[in-house]
Design an enzyme around this catalytic site. Structure first.
Site, PDB file in Angstrom:
ATOM      1  N   SER A  16       0.798  -1.140   0.139  1.00 33.88           N
ATOM      2  CA  SER A  16       0.070   0.134  -0.048  1.00 33.88           C
ATOM      3  C   SER A  16       0.915   1.225  -0.083  1.00 33.88           C
ATOM      4  CB  SER A  16      -0.911   0.012   1.206  1.00 33.88           C
ATOM      5  OG  SER A  16      -0.145   0.151   2.610  1.00 33.88           O
ATOM      6  N   VAL A  59       9.356  -6.722   9.600  1.00 33.63           N
ATOM      7  CA  VAL A  59      10.899  -6.520   9.711  1.00 33.63           C
ATOM      8  C   VAL A  59      11.319  -6.402  10.901  1.00 33.63           C
ATOM      9  CG1 VAL A  59      10.515  -5.336   7.431  1.00 33.63           C
ATOM     10  CG2 VAL A  59      10.214  -4.039   9.683  1.00 33.63           C
ATOM     11  N   TYR A 167       8.973   8.857  16.612  1.00 35.36           N
ATOM     12  CA  TYR A 167       9.015   8.835  14.950  1.00 35.36           C
ATOM     13  C   TYR A 167      10.181   9.732  14.312  1.00 35.36           C
ATOM     14  CZ  TYR A 167       7.293   9.211  10.418  1.00 35.36           C
ATOM     15  OH  TYR A 167       6.888   8.933   8.850  1.00 35.36           O
ATOM     16  N   PHE A 200       1.834  12.732   2.580  1.00 36.78           N
ATOM     17  CA  PHE A 200       1.226  12.254   1.365  1.00 36.78           C
ATOM     18  C   PHE A 200       0.000  11.642   1.483  1.00 36.78           C
ATOM     19  CE2 PHE A 200       5.552  13.057  -0.046  1.00 36.78           C
ATOM     20  CZ  PHE A 200       5.444  12.705  -1.330  1.00 36.78           C
ATOM     21  N   THR A 202      -1.777   8.878   1.399  1.00 39.93           N
ATOM     22  CA  THR A 202      -1.632   7.613   1.515  1.00 39.93           C
ATOM     23  C   THR A 202      -3.060   6.858   2.383  1.00 39.93           C
ATOM     24  OG1 THR A 202      -0.705   7.655   3.820  1.00 39.93           O
ATOM     25  CG2 THR A 202       1.075   7.602   2.111  1.00 39.93           C
TER      26      THR A 202
END
Length: 261
Positions: A16, A59, A167, A200, A202
């Protein structure tokens, strides 16, 4: 690097958003793309549409990452391209007062560590394993190039907002390790670059109320809109295809500089 049907690629977070747009752009050249993602239904669908391979992977897991690389390489061969788009975020102040009773609480360290593990350690884990694999390949051009890697940081790496300590730290780490890794791999002909996206459009942003999206778009100097995943993909393709592009961290943000909140 000239990308073709003989250029296997891996995109983490490819089911995505930014990763999906990049996977599509790479696949449009004829290259086979392996999608690394935790979203099994979406990932399988994307892989089928692109004629690639889906690998369900977290990950943060050494075992899952190893298994995913093995599966991708069995299907398409040793990758020459890695694009890291897998990532998460949260918004928690370092320390704060409860609005109701005034009690003081601090950022849960487990939550801080989780963001670092996914965004920074997870990215490095994939880079290291992919680079080791690329080193087994023969160079593909007169410059001696063997592969190219593109990472995803964020403008928060440079101007993080309130609540973005974890973040920003994770994405700042991605920026900070880009040049050293490029230097580590320079004799092997493997290039490393990083994109710092702004705001963005998204799937996560699509869930926001229209007024929130409009306000965010208005904060962008020009063009006054949210970024398109396809615009991220275009920059990623430039970084992959231009052999002289190496060791760079590039903002893609419409000239925005994030306010404190």
């Amino acid at each position: 690097m000239e990308i073709s049907s003989k250029t296997p690629a891996i995109v983490t977070g490819g089911a995505s958003g930014l990763g999906l747009a990049t996977a599509k752009a790479i696949a449009a050249t004829g290259a086979k793309v392996a999608i690394f993602d935790m979203k099994e239904d979406e990932g399988e669908k994307v892989a089928k549409e692109l004629g690639g391979t889906f690998c369900k992977v977290n990950v943060t897991s050494e075992e899952e990452v190893d298994a995913a690389f093995a599966k991708a390489r069995e299907a398409h061969g040793q990758e020459r391209i890695l694009v890291n788009c897998a990532g998460i975020g949260n918004a928690i102040k370092t320390a704060s007062r409860d609005k109701n009773d005034g009690s003081i609480k601090h950022y849960p360290l487990s939550a801080f560590d989780f963001v670092i593990q996914v965004n920074l350690v997870g990215t490095f884990r994939c880079i290291a394993k992919s680079a080791a694999g690329m080193m087994t390949l023969d160079p593909i051009n007169d410059d001696g190039e063997r592969g190219a890697i593109v990472n995803t940081a964020s403008v928060a790496a440079e101007d993080g907002q309130m609540g973005q300590a974890a973040y920003s730290a994770s994405k700042g780490g991605v920026v900070g390790m880009t040049l050293p890794i490029a230097r580590d791999l320079m004799k092997e002909g493997i290039r490393v670059n990083t994109i710092l996206p702004g705001i963005f459009n998204t799937p996560l942003m699509n869930a926001a109320p229209p007024q929130v999206k409009d306000a965010l778009a208005a904060s962008v100097p020009f063009p006054k809109r949210l970024g398109l995943p396809e615009e991220y993909a275009k920059l990623a393709m430039v970084m992959l295809e231009n052999t002289y592009f190496n060791g760079e961290d590039v903002r893609l943000d419409g000239a925005i500089r994030m306010a404190p909140r």
